[in-house]
Scaffold this motif. Structure first.
Motif, short mmCIF file in Angstrom:
data_model
loop_
_atom_site.label_atom_id
_atom_site.label_comp_id
_atom_site.label_asym_id
_atom_site.label_seq_id
_atom_site.Cartn_x
_atom_site.Cartn_y
_atom_site.Cartn_z
N PRO A 5 0.81 -1.22 0.00
CA PRO A 5 0.00 0.00 0.00
C PRO A 5 0.85 1.28 0.00
O PRO A 5 0.49 2.25 -0.68
CB PRO A 5 -0.82 -0.12 1.29
CG PRO A 5 -0.88 -1.58 1.57
CD PRO A 5 0.45 -2.11 1.14
N LEU A 6 1.96 1.26 0.74
CA LEU A 6 2.83 2.44 0.76
C LEU A 6 3.44 2.67 -0.62
O LEU A 6 3.50 3.81 -1.10
CB LEU A 6 3.93 2.26 1.81
CG LEU A 6 4.94 3.41 1.95
CD1 LEU A 6 4.22 4.70 2.34
CD2 LEU A 6 6.01 3.07 2.97
N VAL A 7 3.88 1.60 -1.26
CA VAL A 7 4.44 1.72 -2.61
C VAL A 7 3.38 2.24 -3.58
O VAL A 7 3.65 3.09 -4.45
CB VAL A 7 5.01 0.37 -3.08
CG1 VAL A 7 5.43 0.45 -4.55
CG2 VAL A 7 6.18 -0.04 -2.22
N ALA A 8 2.15 1.73 -3.46
CA ALA A 8 1.06 2.20 -4.33
C ALA A 8 0.80 3.68 -4.14
O ALA A 8 0.55 4.41 -5.11
CB ALA A 8 -0.21 1.40 -4.05
N LEU A 9 0.87 4.14 -2.89
CA LEU A 9 0.67 5.56 -2.63
C LEU A 9 1.80 6.38 -3.24
O LEU A 9 1.57 7.46 -3.81
CB LEU A 9 0.59 5.81 -1.12
CG LEU A 9 0.15 7.22 -0.69
CD1 LEU A 9 -1.31 7.46 -1.08
CD2 LEU A 9 0.34 7.42 0.80
N TYR A 10 3.03 5.88 -3.12
CA TYR A 10 4.16 6.55 -3.75
C TYR A 10 3.95 6.68 -5.25
O TYR A 10 4.18 7.74 -5.85
CB TYR A 10 5.45 5.76 -3.49
CG TYR A 10 6.07 5.93 -2.13
CD1 TYR A 10 5.97 7.12 -1.43
CD2 TYR A 10 6.79 4.88 -1.54
CE1 TYR A 10 6.56 7.27 -0.18
CE2 TYR A 10 7.39 5.03 -0.30
CZ TYR A 10 7.27 6.21 0.39
OH TYR A 10 7.87 6.36 1.61
N VAL A 11 3.56 5.59 -5.90
CA VAL A 11 3.38 5.59 -7.36
C VAL A 11 2.24 6.52 -7.76
O VAL A 11 2.34 7.27 -8.74
CB VAL A 11 3.14 4.16 -7.88
CG1 VAL A 11 2.86 4.18 -9.38
CG2 VAL A 11 4.34 3.27 -7.58
N ALA A 12 1.14 6.49 -7.00
CA ALA A 12 0.01 7.37 -7.30
C ALA A 12 0.44 8.83 -7.21
O ALA A 12 0.08 9.65 -8.07
CB ALA A 12 -1.14 7.09 -6.33
N ASP A 13 1.18 9.16 -6.16
CA ASP A 13 1.69 10.52 -6.02
C ASP A 13 2.58 10.89 -7.20
O ASP A 13 2.49 11.99 -7.75
CB ASP A 13 2.48 10.66 -4.71
CG ASP A 13 1.62 11.17 -3.57
OD1 ASP A 13 0.56 11.74 -3.83
OD2 ASP A 13 2.02 11.00 -2.40
N ALA A 14 3.47 9.97 -7.57
CA ALA A 14 4.42 10.26 -8.65
C ALA A 14 3.70 10.55 -9.96
O ALA A 14 4.00 11.55 -10.64
CB ALA A 14 5.37 9.08 -8.82
#
Length: 420
Positions: A5-14
């Motif tokens: 989930p943290l990685v997904a949030l990072y990618v969404a932000d990016a």
């Protein structure tokens, strides 16, 4: 899997941030080349920043009530529609300047609560992933800085080769991808607060403001960033004018923005790696003190290589500032107040940006690029110099303590956030 989930949030932000950077370059350039007016360019940037302040301030309570994940997804979908309307109108019936301004305003108004919601999700996902906050905040800030590194050159090339409408279609698509990632992978954060326990909207809004005002350190940070953001705001207007007058190409503007973003990324990554070992106050004030030197260098209206060197130094020093402040913010604000407090902090820090952008467009048209940068640099030197003596900043190096919210002050609740 606990880090997914943290990685997904990072990618969404990016993805979302890269799309926004492309749009932030495309819209001012479009206005500048079609009208030839720096003042109208400043007005377009003004309508991009003003709604961020309004939505961040008034939307924080909505984020707390709606839920962090749901607010993020809804905001992204609505923003995609607003941004897509600009190229759609342009390629079909044509778009007037007032329509462009209105859609820019609406897109930013809808985007701001989504940004607050993803920020509010972040601490729980970091705890779930069992990652240190300084490291996680450094990575998040690196993504934000990296978006400028990637988005600015791509935006410059897109605008120069295909026009602003193509760039805006990409921005709309980025919102859709962000909504899919957060909605599909990031878990919902459950807060066991009964509806009958909720106070009125304005009471909850005031509670967030009072929380900020009671904390001397948070109050000092917001006031400092308020002033420096006002001084930085004309940058988005002055740089396109500088690039057009000195070099004549949107691609050169993209390279300059990309240089700043690339070195800011390097600074953020450095903080992610060693930030937990650094004294927070000294790091904060020293990094801020580089800004006036960069502006004074740009005031000479230098050649392209010198401008790139000044922007590189500026970016490198700016890189650690946001993850450092983010770490403090995530550690000091209780979970049940995140939406309204983060939103109020964002609104307070950004409150002067619309006025700075609007003033910057008028000033650069009246006195030119060099004199505008000179005035900004001298004012910046006064603000950052005071930072070395501000007693509130000494609290940065003290162990962080979370003050309970007003609703929890009589007796601490037993409920705690749970990730489903």
């Amino acid at each position: 899997m606990r880090r997914a989930p943290l990685v997904a949030l990072y990618v969404a932000d990016a993805i979302s941030l890269v799309g926004n950077v492309i749009a932030q370059l495309a819209v001012p350039w479009f206005v500048l080349v079609t009208t030839g007016s720096a003042a109208l360019t400043g007005l377009a940037v003004f309508f991009n920043f003003l709604p961020i302040v309004l939505a961040a301030f008034f939307g924080g309570v909505v984020v707390d009530r709606l839920g962090f994940r749901a607010a993020s997804v809804v905001a992204d979908l609505a923003s995609a529609g607003a941004v897509a309307a600009i190229p759609l109108l342009h390629t079909t019936v044509g778009i007037e300047i007032w329509q462009l301004m209105a859609l820019v305003f609406l897109g930013a108004l809808l985007d701001a609560p989504g940004t607050t919601a993803r920020q509010a999700l972040f601490p729980d996902l970091v705890a779930r992933a069992e990652v240190g906050m300084e490291r996680a905040a450094g990575v998040r800030s690196s993504i934000q800085r990296g978006s400028l590194l990637v988005g600015a050159p791509v935006g410059g090339v897109l605008v120069a080769a295909f026009g602003a409408t193509t760039a805006l279609w990409m921005n709309a698509a980025s919102f859709l991808v962000s909504a899919a990632l957060v909605g599909g992978i990031v878990p919902r954060v459950e807060r066991k607060a009964a509806a009958e326990e909720r106070a009125g909207y304005f009471h909850e809004l005031a509670e967030g403001i009072r929380y900020i005002w009671r904390r001397r350190l948070i109050r000092a940070i917001v006031l400092t960033v308020l002033v420096t953001n006002f001084l930085d705001a004309p940058f988005a207007v002055v740089m396109p004018v500088y690039a057009r007058e000195a070099f004549g190409s949107a691609a050169d503007l993209g390279v300059m923005y990309g240089t700043f973003g690339g070195f800011a990324l390097a600074g953020s990554l450095a903080f992610s790696a060693i930030g937990h070992r650094l004294p927070k106050r000294l790091t904060f004030v020293c990094c801020f003190s580089v800004a006036p030197f960069a502006y004074l260098t740009l005031a000479t209206v230098p050649s392209f290589p010198v401008a790139l060197a000044a922007l590189a130094a500026f970016g490198l020093a700016a890189g650690p500032i946001n993850p450092l402040l983010g770490t403090l913010q995530f550690q000091l604000v209780p979970a049940e107040l995140r939406g309204r407090v983060y939103g109020a902090i964002t609104a307070g820090a950004w409150a002067a940006i619309p006025a700075g952008v609007l003033l910057g467009g008028v000033v650069v048209e009246a006195i030119g690029v060099g004199a505008t940068f000179l005035g900004i640099g001298l004012c910046y030197a006064l603000v950052t110099g005071y930072g070395f003596f501000n007693p509130a900043f000494h609290e940065m190096d003290q162990p962080p303590t979370v003050e309970p919210s007003e609703s929890e002050r009589p007796a601490e609740r037993e409920e705690r956030p749970a990730l489903e």
